[in-house]
Design a protein around this motif. Structure first.
Motif, PDB file in Angstrom:
ATOM      1  N   GLN A 107       0.824  -1.198   0.000  1.00 48.24           N
ATOM      2  CA  GLN A 107       0.000   0.000   0.000  1.00 48.24           C
ATOM      3  C   GLN A 107       0.866   1.259   0.000  1.00 48.24           C
ATOM      4  N   LYS A 108       1.961   1.230   0.764  1.00 47.68           N
ATOM      5  CA  LYS A 108       2.863   2.393   0.825  1.00 47.68           C
ATOM      6  C   LYS A 108       3.524   2.648  -0.522  1.00 47.68           C
ATOM      7  N   THR A 109       3.892   1.591  -1.228  1.00 42.00           N
ATOM      8  CA  THR A 109       4.485   1.776  -2.557  1.00 42.00           C
ATOM      9  C   THR A 109       3.518   2.506  -3.472  1.00 42.00           C
ATOM     10  N   LEU A 110       2.250   2.117  -3.424  1.00 42.35           N
ATOM     11  CA  LEU A 110       1.245   2.806  -4.226  1.00 42.35           C
ATOM     12  C   LEU A 110       1.120   4.268  -3.800  1.00 42.35           C
ATOM     13  N   CYS A 111       1.036   4.500  -2.495  1.00 48.66           N
ATOM     14  CA  CYS A 111       0.933   5.876  -2.001  1.00 48.66           C
ATOM     15  C   CYS A 111       2.146   6.710  -2.396  1.00 48.66           C
ATOM     16  N   ASP A 112       3.329   6.111  -2.296  1.00 47.01           N
ATOM     17  CA  ASP A 112       4.560   6.835  -2.643  1.00 47.01           C
ATOM     18  C   ASP A 112       4.594   7.230  -4.109  1.00 47.01           C
ATOM     19  N   ASN A 113       3.793   6.550  -4.931  1.00 48.98           N
ATOM     20  CA  ASN A 113       3.723   6.855  -6.353  1.00 48.98           C
ATOM     21  C   ASN A 113       2.461   7.641  -6.706  1.00 48.98           C
ATOM     22  N   ALA A 114       1.914   8.328  -5.697  1.00 51.90           N
ATOM     23  CA  ALA A 114       0.767   9.232  -5.871  1.00 51.90           C
ATOM     24  C   ALA A 114      -0.501   8.530  -6.327  1.00 51.90           C
ATOM     25  N   VAL A 115      -0.624   7.234  -6.026  1.00 50.04           N
ATOM     26  CA  VAL A 115      -1.853   6.497  -6.318  1.00 50.04           C
ATOM     27  C   VAL A 115      -2.788   6.655  -5.114  1.00 50.04           C
ATOM     28  N   PRO A 116      -3.999   7.161  -5.306  1.00 46.23           N
ATOM     29  CA  PRO A 116      -4.933   7.280  -4.183  1.00 46.23           C
ATOM     30  C   PRO A 116      -5.408   5.895  -3.734  1.00 46.23           C
ATOM     31  N   VAL A 117      -5.013   5.507  -2.540  1.00 48.55           N
ATOM     32  CA  VAL A 117      -5.260   4.152  -2.044  1.00 48.55           C
ATOM     33  C   VAL A 117      -6.387   4.139  -1.021  1.00 48.55           C
ATOM     34  N   VAL A 118      -7.331   3.221  -1.220  1.00 46.99           N
ATOM     35  CA  VAL A 118      -8.357   2.924  -0.228  1.00 46.99           C
ATOM     36  C   VAL A 118      -8.030   1.552   0.354  1.00 46.99           C
ATOM     37  N   ALA A 119      -7.744   1.511   1.632  1.00 48.56           N
ATOM     38  CA  ALA A 119      -7.418   0.258   2.313  1.00 48.56           C
ATOM     39  C   ALA A 119      -8.697  -0.318   2.928  1.00 48.56           C
ATOM     40  N   HIS A 120      -8.553  -1.219   3.881  1.00 52.53           N
ATOM     41  CA  HIS A 120      -9.706  -1.903   4.474  1.00 52.53           C
ATOM     42  C   HIS A 120      -9.403  -2.178   5.934  1.00 52.53           C
ATOM     43  N   VAL A 121     -10.342  -1.801   6.815  1.00 45.18           N
ATOM     44  CA  VAL A 121     -10.190  -2.062   8.249  1.00 45.18           C
ATOM     45  C   VAL A 121     -11.488  -2.636   8.791  1.00 45.18           C
ATOM     46  N   GLY A 122     -11.396  -3.190  10.001  1.00 45.58           N
ATOM     47  CA  GLY A 122     -12.564  -3.868  10.581  1.00 45.58           C
ATOM     48  C   GLY A 122     -12.643  -5.277  10.050  1.00 45.58           C
ATOM     49  N   LEU A 123     -13.827  -5.691   9.619  1.00 44.96           N
ATOM     50  CA  LEU A 123     -13.976  -6.997   8.980  1.00 44.96           C
ATOM     51  C   LEU A 123     -13.389  -6.915   7.575  1.00 44.96           C
ATOM     52  N   ILE A 124     -12.280  -7.600   7.358  1.00 39.07           N
ATOM     53  CA  ILE A 124     -11.646  -7.636   6.040  1.00 39.07           C
ATOM     54  C   ILE A 124     -11.868  -9.043   5.484  1.00 39.07           C
ATOM     55  N   PRO A 125     -12.810  -9.211   4.548  1.00 41.35           N
ATOM     56  CA  PRO A 125     -13.178 -10.565   4.113  1.00 41.35           C
ATOM     57  C   PRO A 125     -12.000 -11.441   3.713  1.00 41.35           C
ATOM     58  N   SER A 126     -11.028 -10.890   3.008  1.00 40.91           N
ATOM     59  CA  SER A 126      -9.900 -11.707   2.548  1.00 40.91           C
ATOM     60  C   SER A 126      -8.965 -12.110   3.675  1.00 40.91           C
ATOM     61  N   GLN A 127      -9.126 -11.499   4.852  1.00 39.16           N
ATOM     62  CA  GLN A 127      -8.233 -11.791   5.982  1.00 39.16           C
ATOM     63  C   GLN A 127      -9.005 -12.135   7.249  1.00 39.16           C
ATOM     64  N   CYS A 128     -10.279 -12.492   7.102  1.00 43.48           N
ATOM     65  CA  CYS A 128     -11.134 -12.620   8.283  1.00 43.48           C
ATOM     66  C   CYS A 128     -10.804 -13.831   9.147  1.00 43.48           C
ATOM     67  N   THR A 129      -9.975 -14.737   8.664  1.00 49.81           N
ATOM     68  CA  THR A 129      -9.574 -15.860   9.518  1.00 49.81           C
ATOM     69  C   THR A 129      -8.861 -15.364  10.778  1.00 49.81           C
TER      70      THR A 129
END
Length: 270
Positions: A107-129
């Motif tokens: 995510q930081k690499t994208l941000c460092d290249n001026a890409v507007p990044v939307v991350a995910h917090v709380g229930l993250i389906p791909s990581q909910c285990t």
């Protein structure tokens, strides 16, 4: 054709948050859904990369479009360079910001290249285990603090926003008020910056589990069922017409002058 300058920018979305303006957001998968959302004045569309195309961007009209970068090897995105290359490709098609549920370093690499990044917090389906499956996150002080800490890490690397999924409404409101990130609430109560639903839930044709936060405004399931019955009936009639010789009828074929036909027959008999 919608010009880039007529669409909202990251700055515009941030200004909406600053004004306290509630933001509407829909996840769509088809051209018809995107066009309908644009006609209805929806602020933000979430479109997975697999559905995103120049045609989808055009259908989305003046909506601000979040493109979902596929997570992990299933989308052939593994390294930071993979994600960056895909983000740049989708930027060229008119993506306005990019959902990324990968690691902070990616995510930081994208941000460092001026890409507007939307991350995910709380229930993250791909990581909910890691949080016990598909259930609410942040119901204890410790769990809520973990969500808060995650948001602060995203601030530090320069993210534009984060999906805030299935957390208590008071936690969501406290976090949304205390961060410059655009908090896109899904099952997070009215205090989030945006209210985010799936088009299939809004239209009433959800396959499988319908989440608590979903609200249905139309019953497309019944209409789709009716259309499927009509589709089967039409196909059966076509089958019958072919079997009995009713189709094709004279109006469905190309006519030929009798004299030309006789010349053709004479030619192939010689």
């Amino acid at each position: 054709m919608v010009s880039k300058n007529s669409r909202p920018t990251v700055g515009d979305i941030r200004a909406m948050k600053a004004r306290g303006q509630k933001i509407s957001m829909l996840y769509v998968t088809t051209l018809d859904e995107a066009a309908a959302a644009a006609a209805a004045g929806i602020d933000i569309l979430s479109i997975e990369g697999r559905f995103f195309s120049p045609e989808m961007r055009q259908a989305a009209g003046n909506c601000f479009v979040q493109v979902g970068l596929p997570y992990g090897a299933a989308g052939n995105l593994v390294t930071a360079e993979d994600y960056l290359r895909e983000a740049f490709r989708c930027t060229g098609m008119g993506g306005d910001c990019f959902y990324c549920a990968a690691s902070l370093d990616i995510q930081k690499t994208l941000c460092d290249n001026a890409v507007p990044v939307v991350a995910h917090v709380g229930l993250i389906p791909s990581q909910c285990t890691w949080t016990g499956g598909f259930k609410a996150v942040g119901k204890t002080a410790e769990s809520a603090r973990a969500v808060w800490d995650h948001v602060k890490r995203l601030e530090a690397i320069g993210c534009f926003g984060a999906e805030l999924e299935v957390v208590p409404d008071r936690v969501a409101e406290a976090i949304s008020r205390s961060t410059p990130l655009i908090m896109l609430g899904m099952g997070a109560g009215p205090g989030a910056d945006a209210q985010y639903l799936f088009a299939e839930d809004v239209l009433g044709h959800t396959a499988g589990h319908k989440p608590r936060h979903a609200k249905t405004y139309r019953n497309f399931a019944a209409e789709f069922d009716r259309l499927q019955h009509e589709r089967i009936a039409a196909f059966r009639e076509f089958f019958s017409d072919v079997a009995t010789g009713v189709y094709p009828a004279p109006q469905h074929v190309v006519p030929m002058d009798d004299a030309e036909y006789e010349r053709f027959l004479a030619g192939i008999r010689s």
